[in-house]
Design an enzyme around this catalytic site. Sequence first.
Site, PDB file in Angstrom:
ATOM      1  N   PHE A 157       0.860  -1.189   0.000  1.00  0.00           N
ATOM      2  CA  PHE A 157       0.000   0.000   0.000  1.00  0.00           C
ATOM      3  C   PHE A 157       0.890   1.231   0.000  1.00  0.00           C
ATOM      4  O   PHE A 157       1.634   1.469   0.947  1.00  0.00           O
ATOM      5  CB  PHE A 157      -0.946   0.061   1.208  1.00  0.00           C
ATOM      6  CG  PHE A 157      -1.835   1.283   1.137  1.00  0.00           C
ATOM      7  CD1 PHE A 157      -3.020   1.262   0.412  1.00  0.00           C
ATOM      8  CD2 PHE A 157      -1.440   2.481   1.723  1.00  0.00           C
ATOM      9  CE1 PHE A 157      -3.809   2.405   0.297  1.00  0.00           C
ATOM     10  CE2 PHE A 157      -2.227   3.633   1.611  1.00  0.00           C
ATOM     11  CZ  PHE A 157      -3.411   3.588   0.898  1.00  0.00           C
TER      12      PHE A 157
ATOM     13  N   ASP B 218       9.345   2.899   2.075  1.00  0.00           N
ATOM     14  CA  ASP B 218       8.159   3.700   2.374  1.00  0.00           C
ATOM     15  C   ASP B 218       7.893   3.573   3.877  1.00  0.00           C
ATOM     16  O   ASP B 218       7.354   2.571   4.344  1.00  0.00           O
ATOM     17  CB  ASP B 218       6.949   3.211   1.562  1.00  0.00           C
ATOM     18  CG  ASP B 218       5.673   4.015   1.869  1.00  0.00           C
ATOM     19  OD1 ASP B 218       5.661   4.763   2.864  1.00  0.00           O
ATOM     20  OD2 ASP B 218       4.689   3.870   1.118  1.00  0.00           O
TER      21      ASP B 218
ATOM     22  N   LYS C  75       2.462  11.108   7.168  1.00  0.00           N
ATOM     23  CA  LYS C  75       1.654  10.849   8.372  1.00  0.00           C
ATOM     24  C   LYS C  75       2.128  11.613   9.618  1.00  0.00           C
ATOM     25  O   LYS C  75       1.796  12.777   9.765  1.00  0.00           O
ATOM     26  CB  LYS C  75       1.546   9.337   8.601  1.00  0.00           C
ATOM     27  CG  LYS C  75       0.769   8.685   7.446  1.00  0.00           C
ATOM     28  CD  LYS C  75       0.025   7.432   7.792  1.00  0.00           C
ATOM     29  CE  LYS C  75      -1.012   7.127   6.725  1.00  0.00           C
ATOM     30  NZ  LYS C  75      -0.734   5.966   5.896  1.00  0.00           N
TER      31      LYS C  75
END
Length: 399
Positions: free
Chosen positions: A142, A227, A256
């Site tokens: 993802f 990531d 985030k």
Amino acid sequence: MDAKTKRFIALDETCGAHNYHPLPVVISRGRGIFVWDVEGKRYFDMLSAYSALNQGHCHPKIAAAAKKQMGRLTLTSRAFHNDVMGGFLKKVCAVSGQDMALPMNSGAEAVETAIKAMRLWGYRKKGIAEGQAEIIVCEGNFHGRTTTIVGFSSDPDSYSGFGPATPGFKSVPYGSAEALAAAVTPNTCGFLVEPIQGEAGVKIPPPGYLKEVRRVCSENNVLFCADEIQTGLGRTGRMFCVDHEGVKPDLIVMGKALSGGYYPISAVAGRREVMGLFKPGTHGSTFGGNPLASAIGLASLNVLAREKLAERSAMMGEHFKKRLGNLQHPDIKEVRGRGLLLALEMNRPVRRLCESLMAKGLLAKDTHENTVRFAPPLVITKAQVDAAAAIIASALREF
Ligand SMILES: *Cc1c(COP(=O)(O)O)cnc(C)c1O
């Protein structure tokens, strides 16, 4: 559910596209690890906005930095310099051990930036023929929701209906460095990987995987891009998840929690040989690196360091995992996780369990049907972990 709650939910459903299936709770206030709904009921937040709230809700130090910057200067665009961005990027480079950083806004934009950086390096440095660069990704990945990114997803919910896919990506099984090595060709410019697959349901690769990935990438002149949007910034008990194996990627993508939960901020940090290839006009973002974002990002990183949140995540995560491991239920398949990125996998769908947790004052979300993720803000205390574990035990007894 009272009339007010129903009204808010009806409003969302009437005016908002239905691209999420939220739990039926309407939150109006947050502080630390807790949120309160419009009816005044308090909940443990065990999702932390998918790890964007590592510092906790409404951290006062970050709020103060934001307010101060809001009264001074918020946006210049990159057509001019501003007096905040440089200090922020210096800190991003320092925490990641990298040379240069490029600020963006959302995580997906930072992943897109990393993809462009790897391709650029492939053409300019590795000598790949124009248009031929390949990037290897993992099954179950993802990396965000843009058209290019969903094009290399293996989750039909993510990609189907949104083709044609951007070419130049190849998928290998997650956790196998042999599969990576076998997939590399002279046209491979990079390998994009999550050190733990969060959205896939907290999938942890076998020990030594990241070390092997580093070796395969170095031996084949391929960039290793981690990531760390979800796993980074203390979530797994180290500043970055790759630190568990002591490896240094060529590029690290973060987002985030770089925001402290305030405002979308992302960045790619990497080696000068790669990041230095961007020239004026080759990439950009109107809001990327703006003074408000930079002040918030800097404050968010300072809070992580000052409050030793990575260490806290390691300690509290271990305690929480032990408590989850003690749970009794015939349908428990596995408890796993690292730091405060934890998951409880059951043998059947857990949506109803999440609804029952919600009724008992704890918010957690199902990922991929059978798994509940527990990822509270890293400021959680031991007593709060115990209280949360008691709620989970009680909900499981009725499940
Ligand atoms: C959330 C996430 C993204 C995308 O971030 P957005 O800010 O939602 O675009 C990318 N990669 C990983 C690993 C994530 O968890």
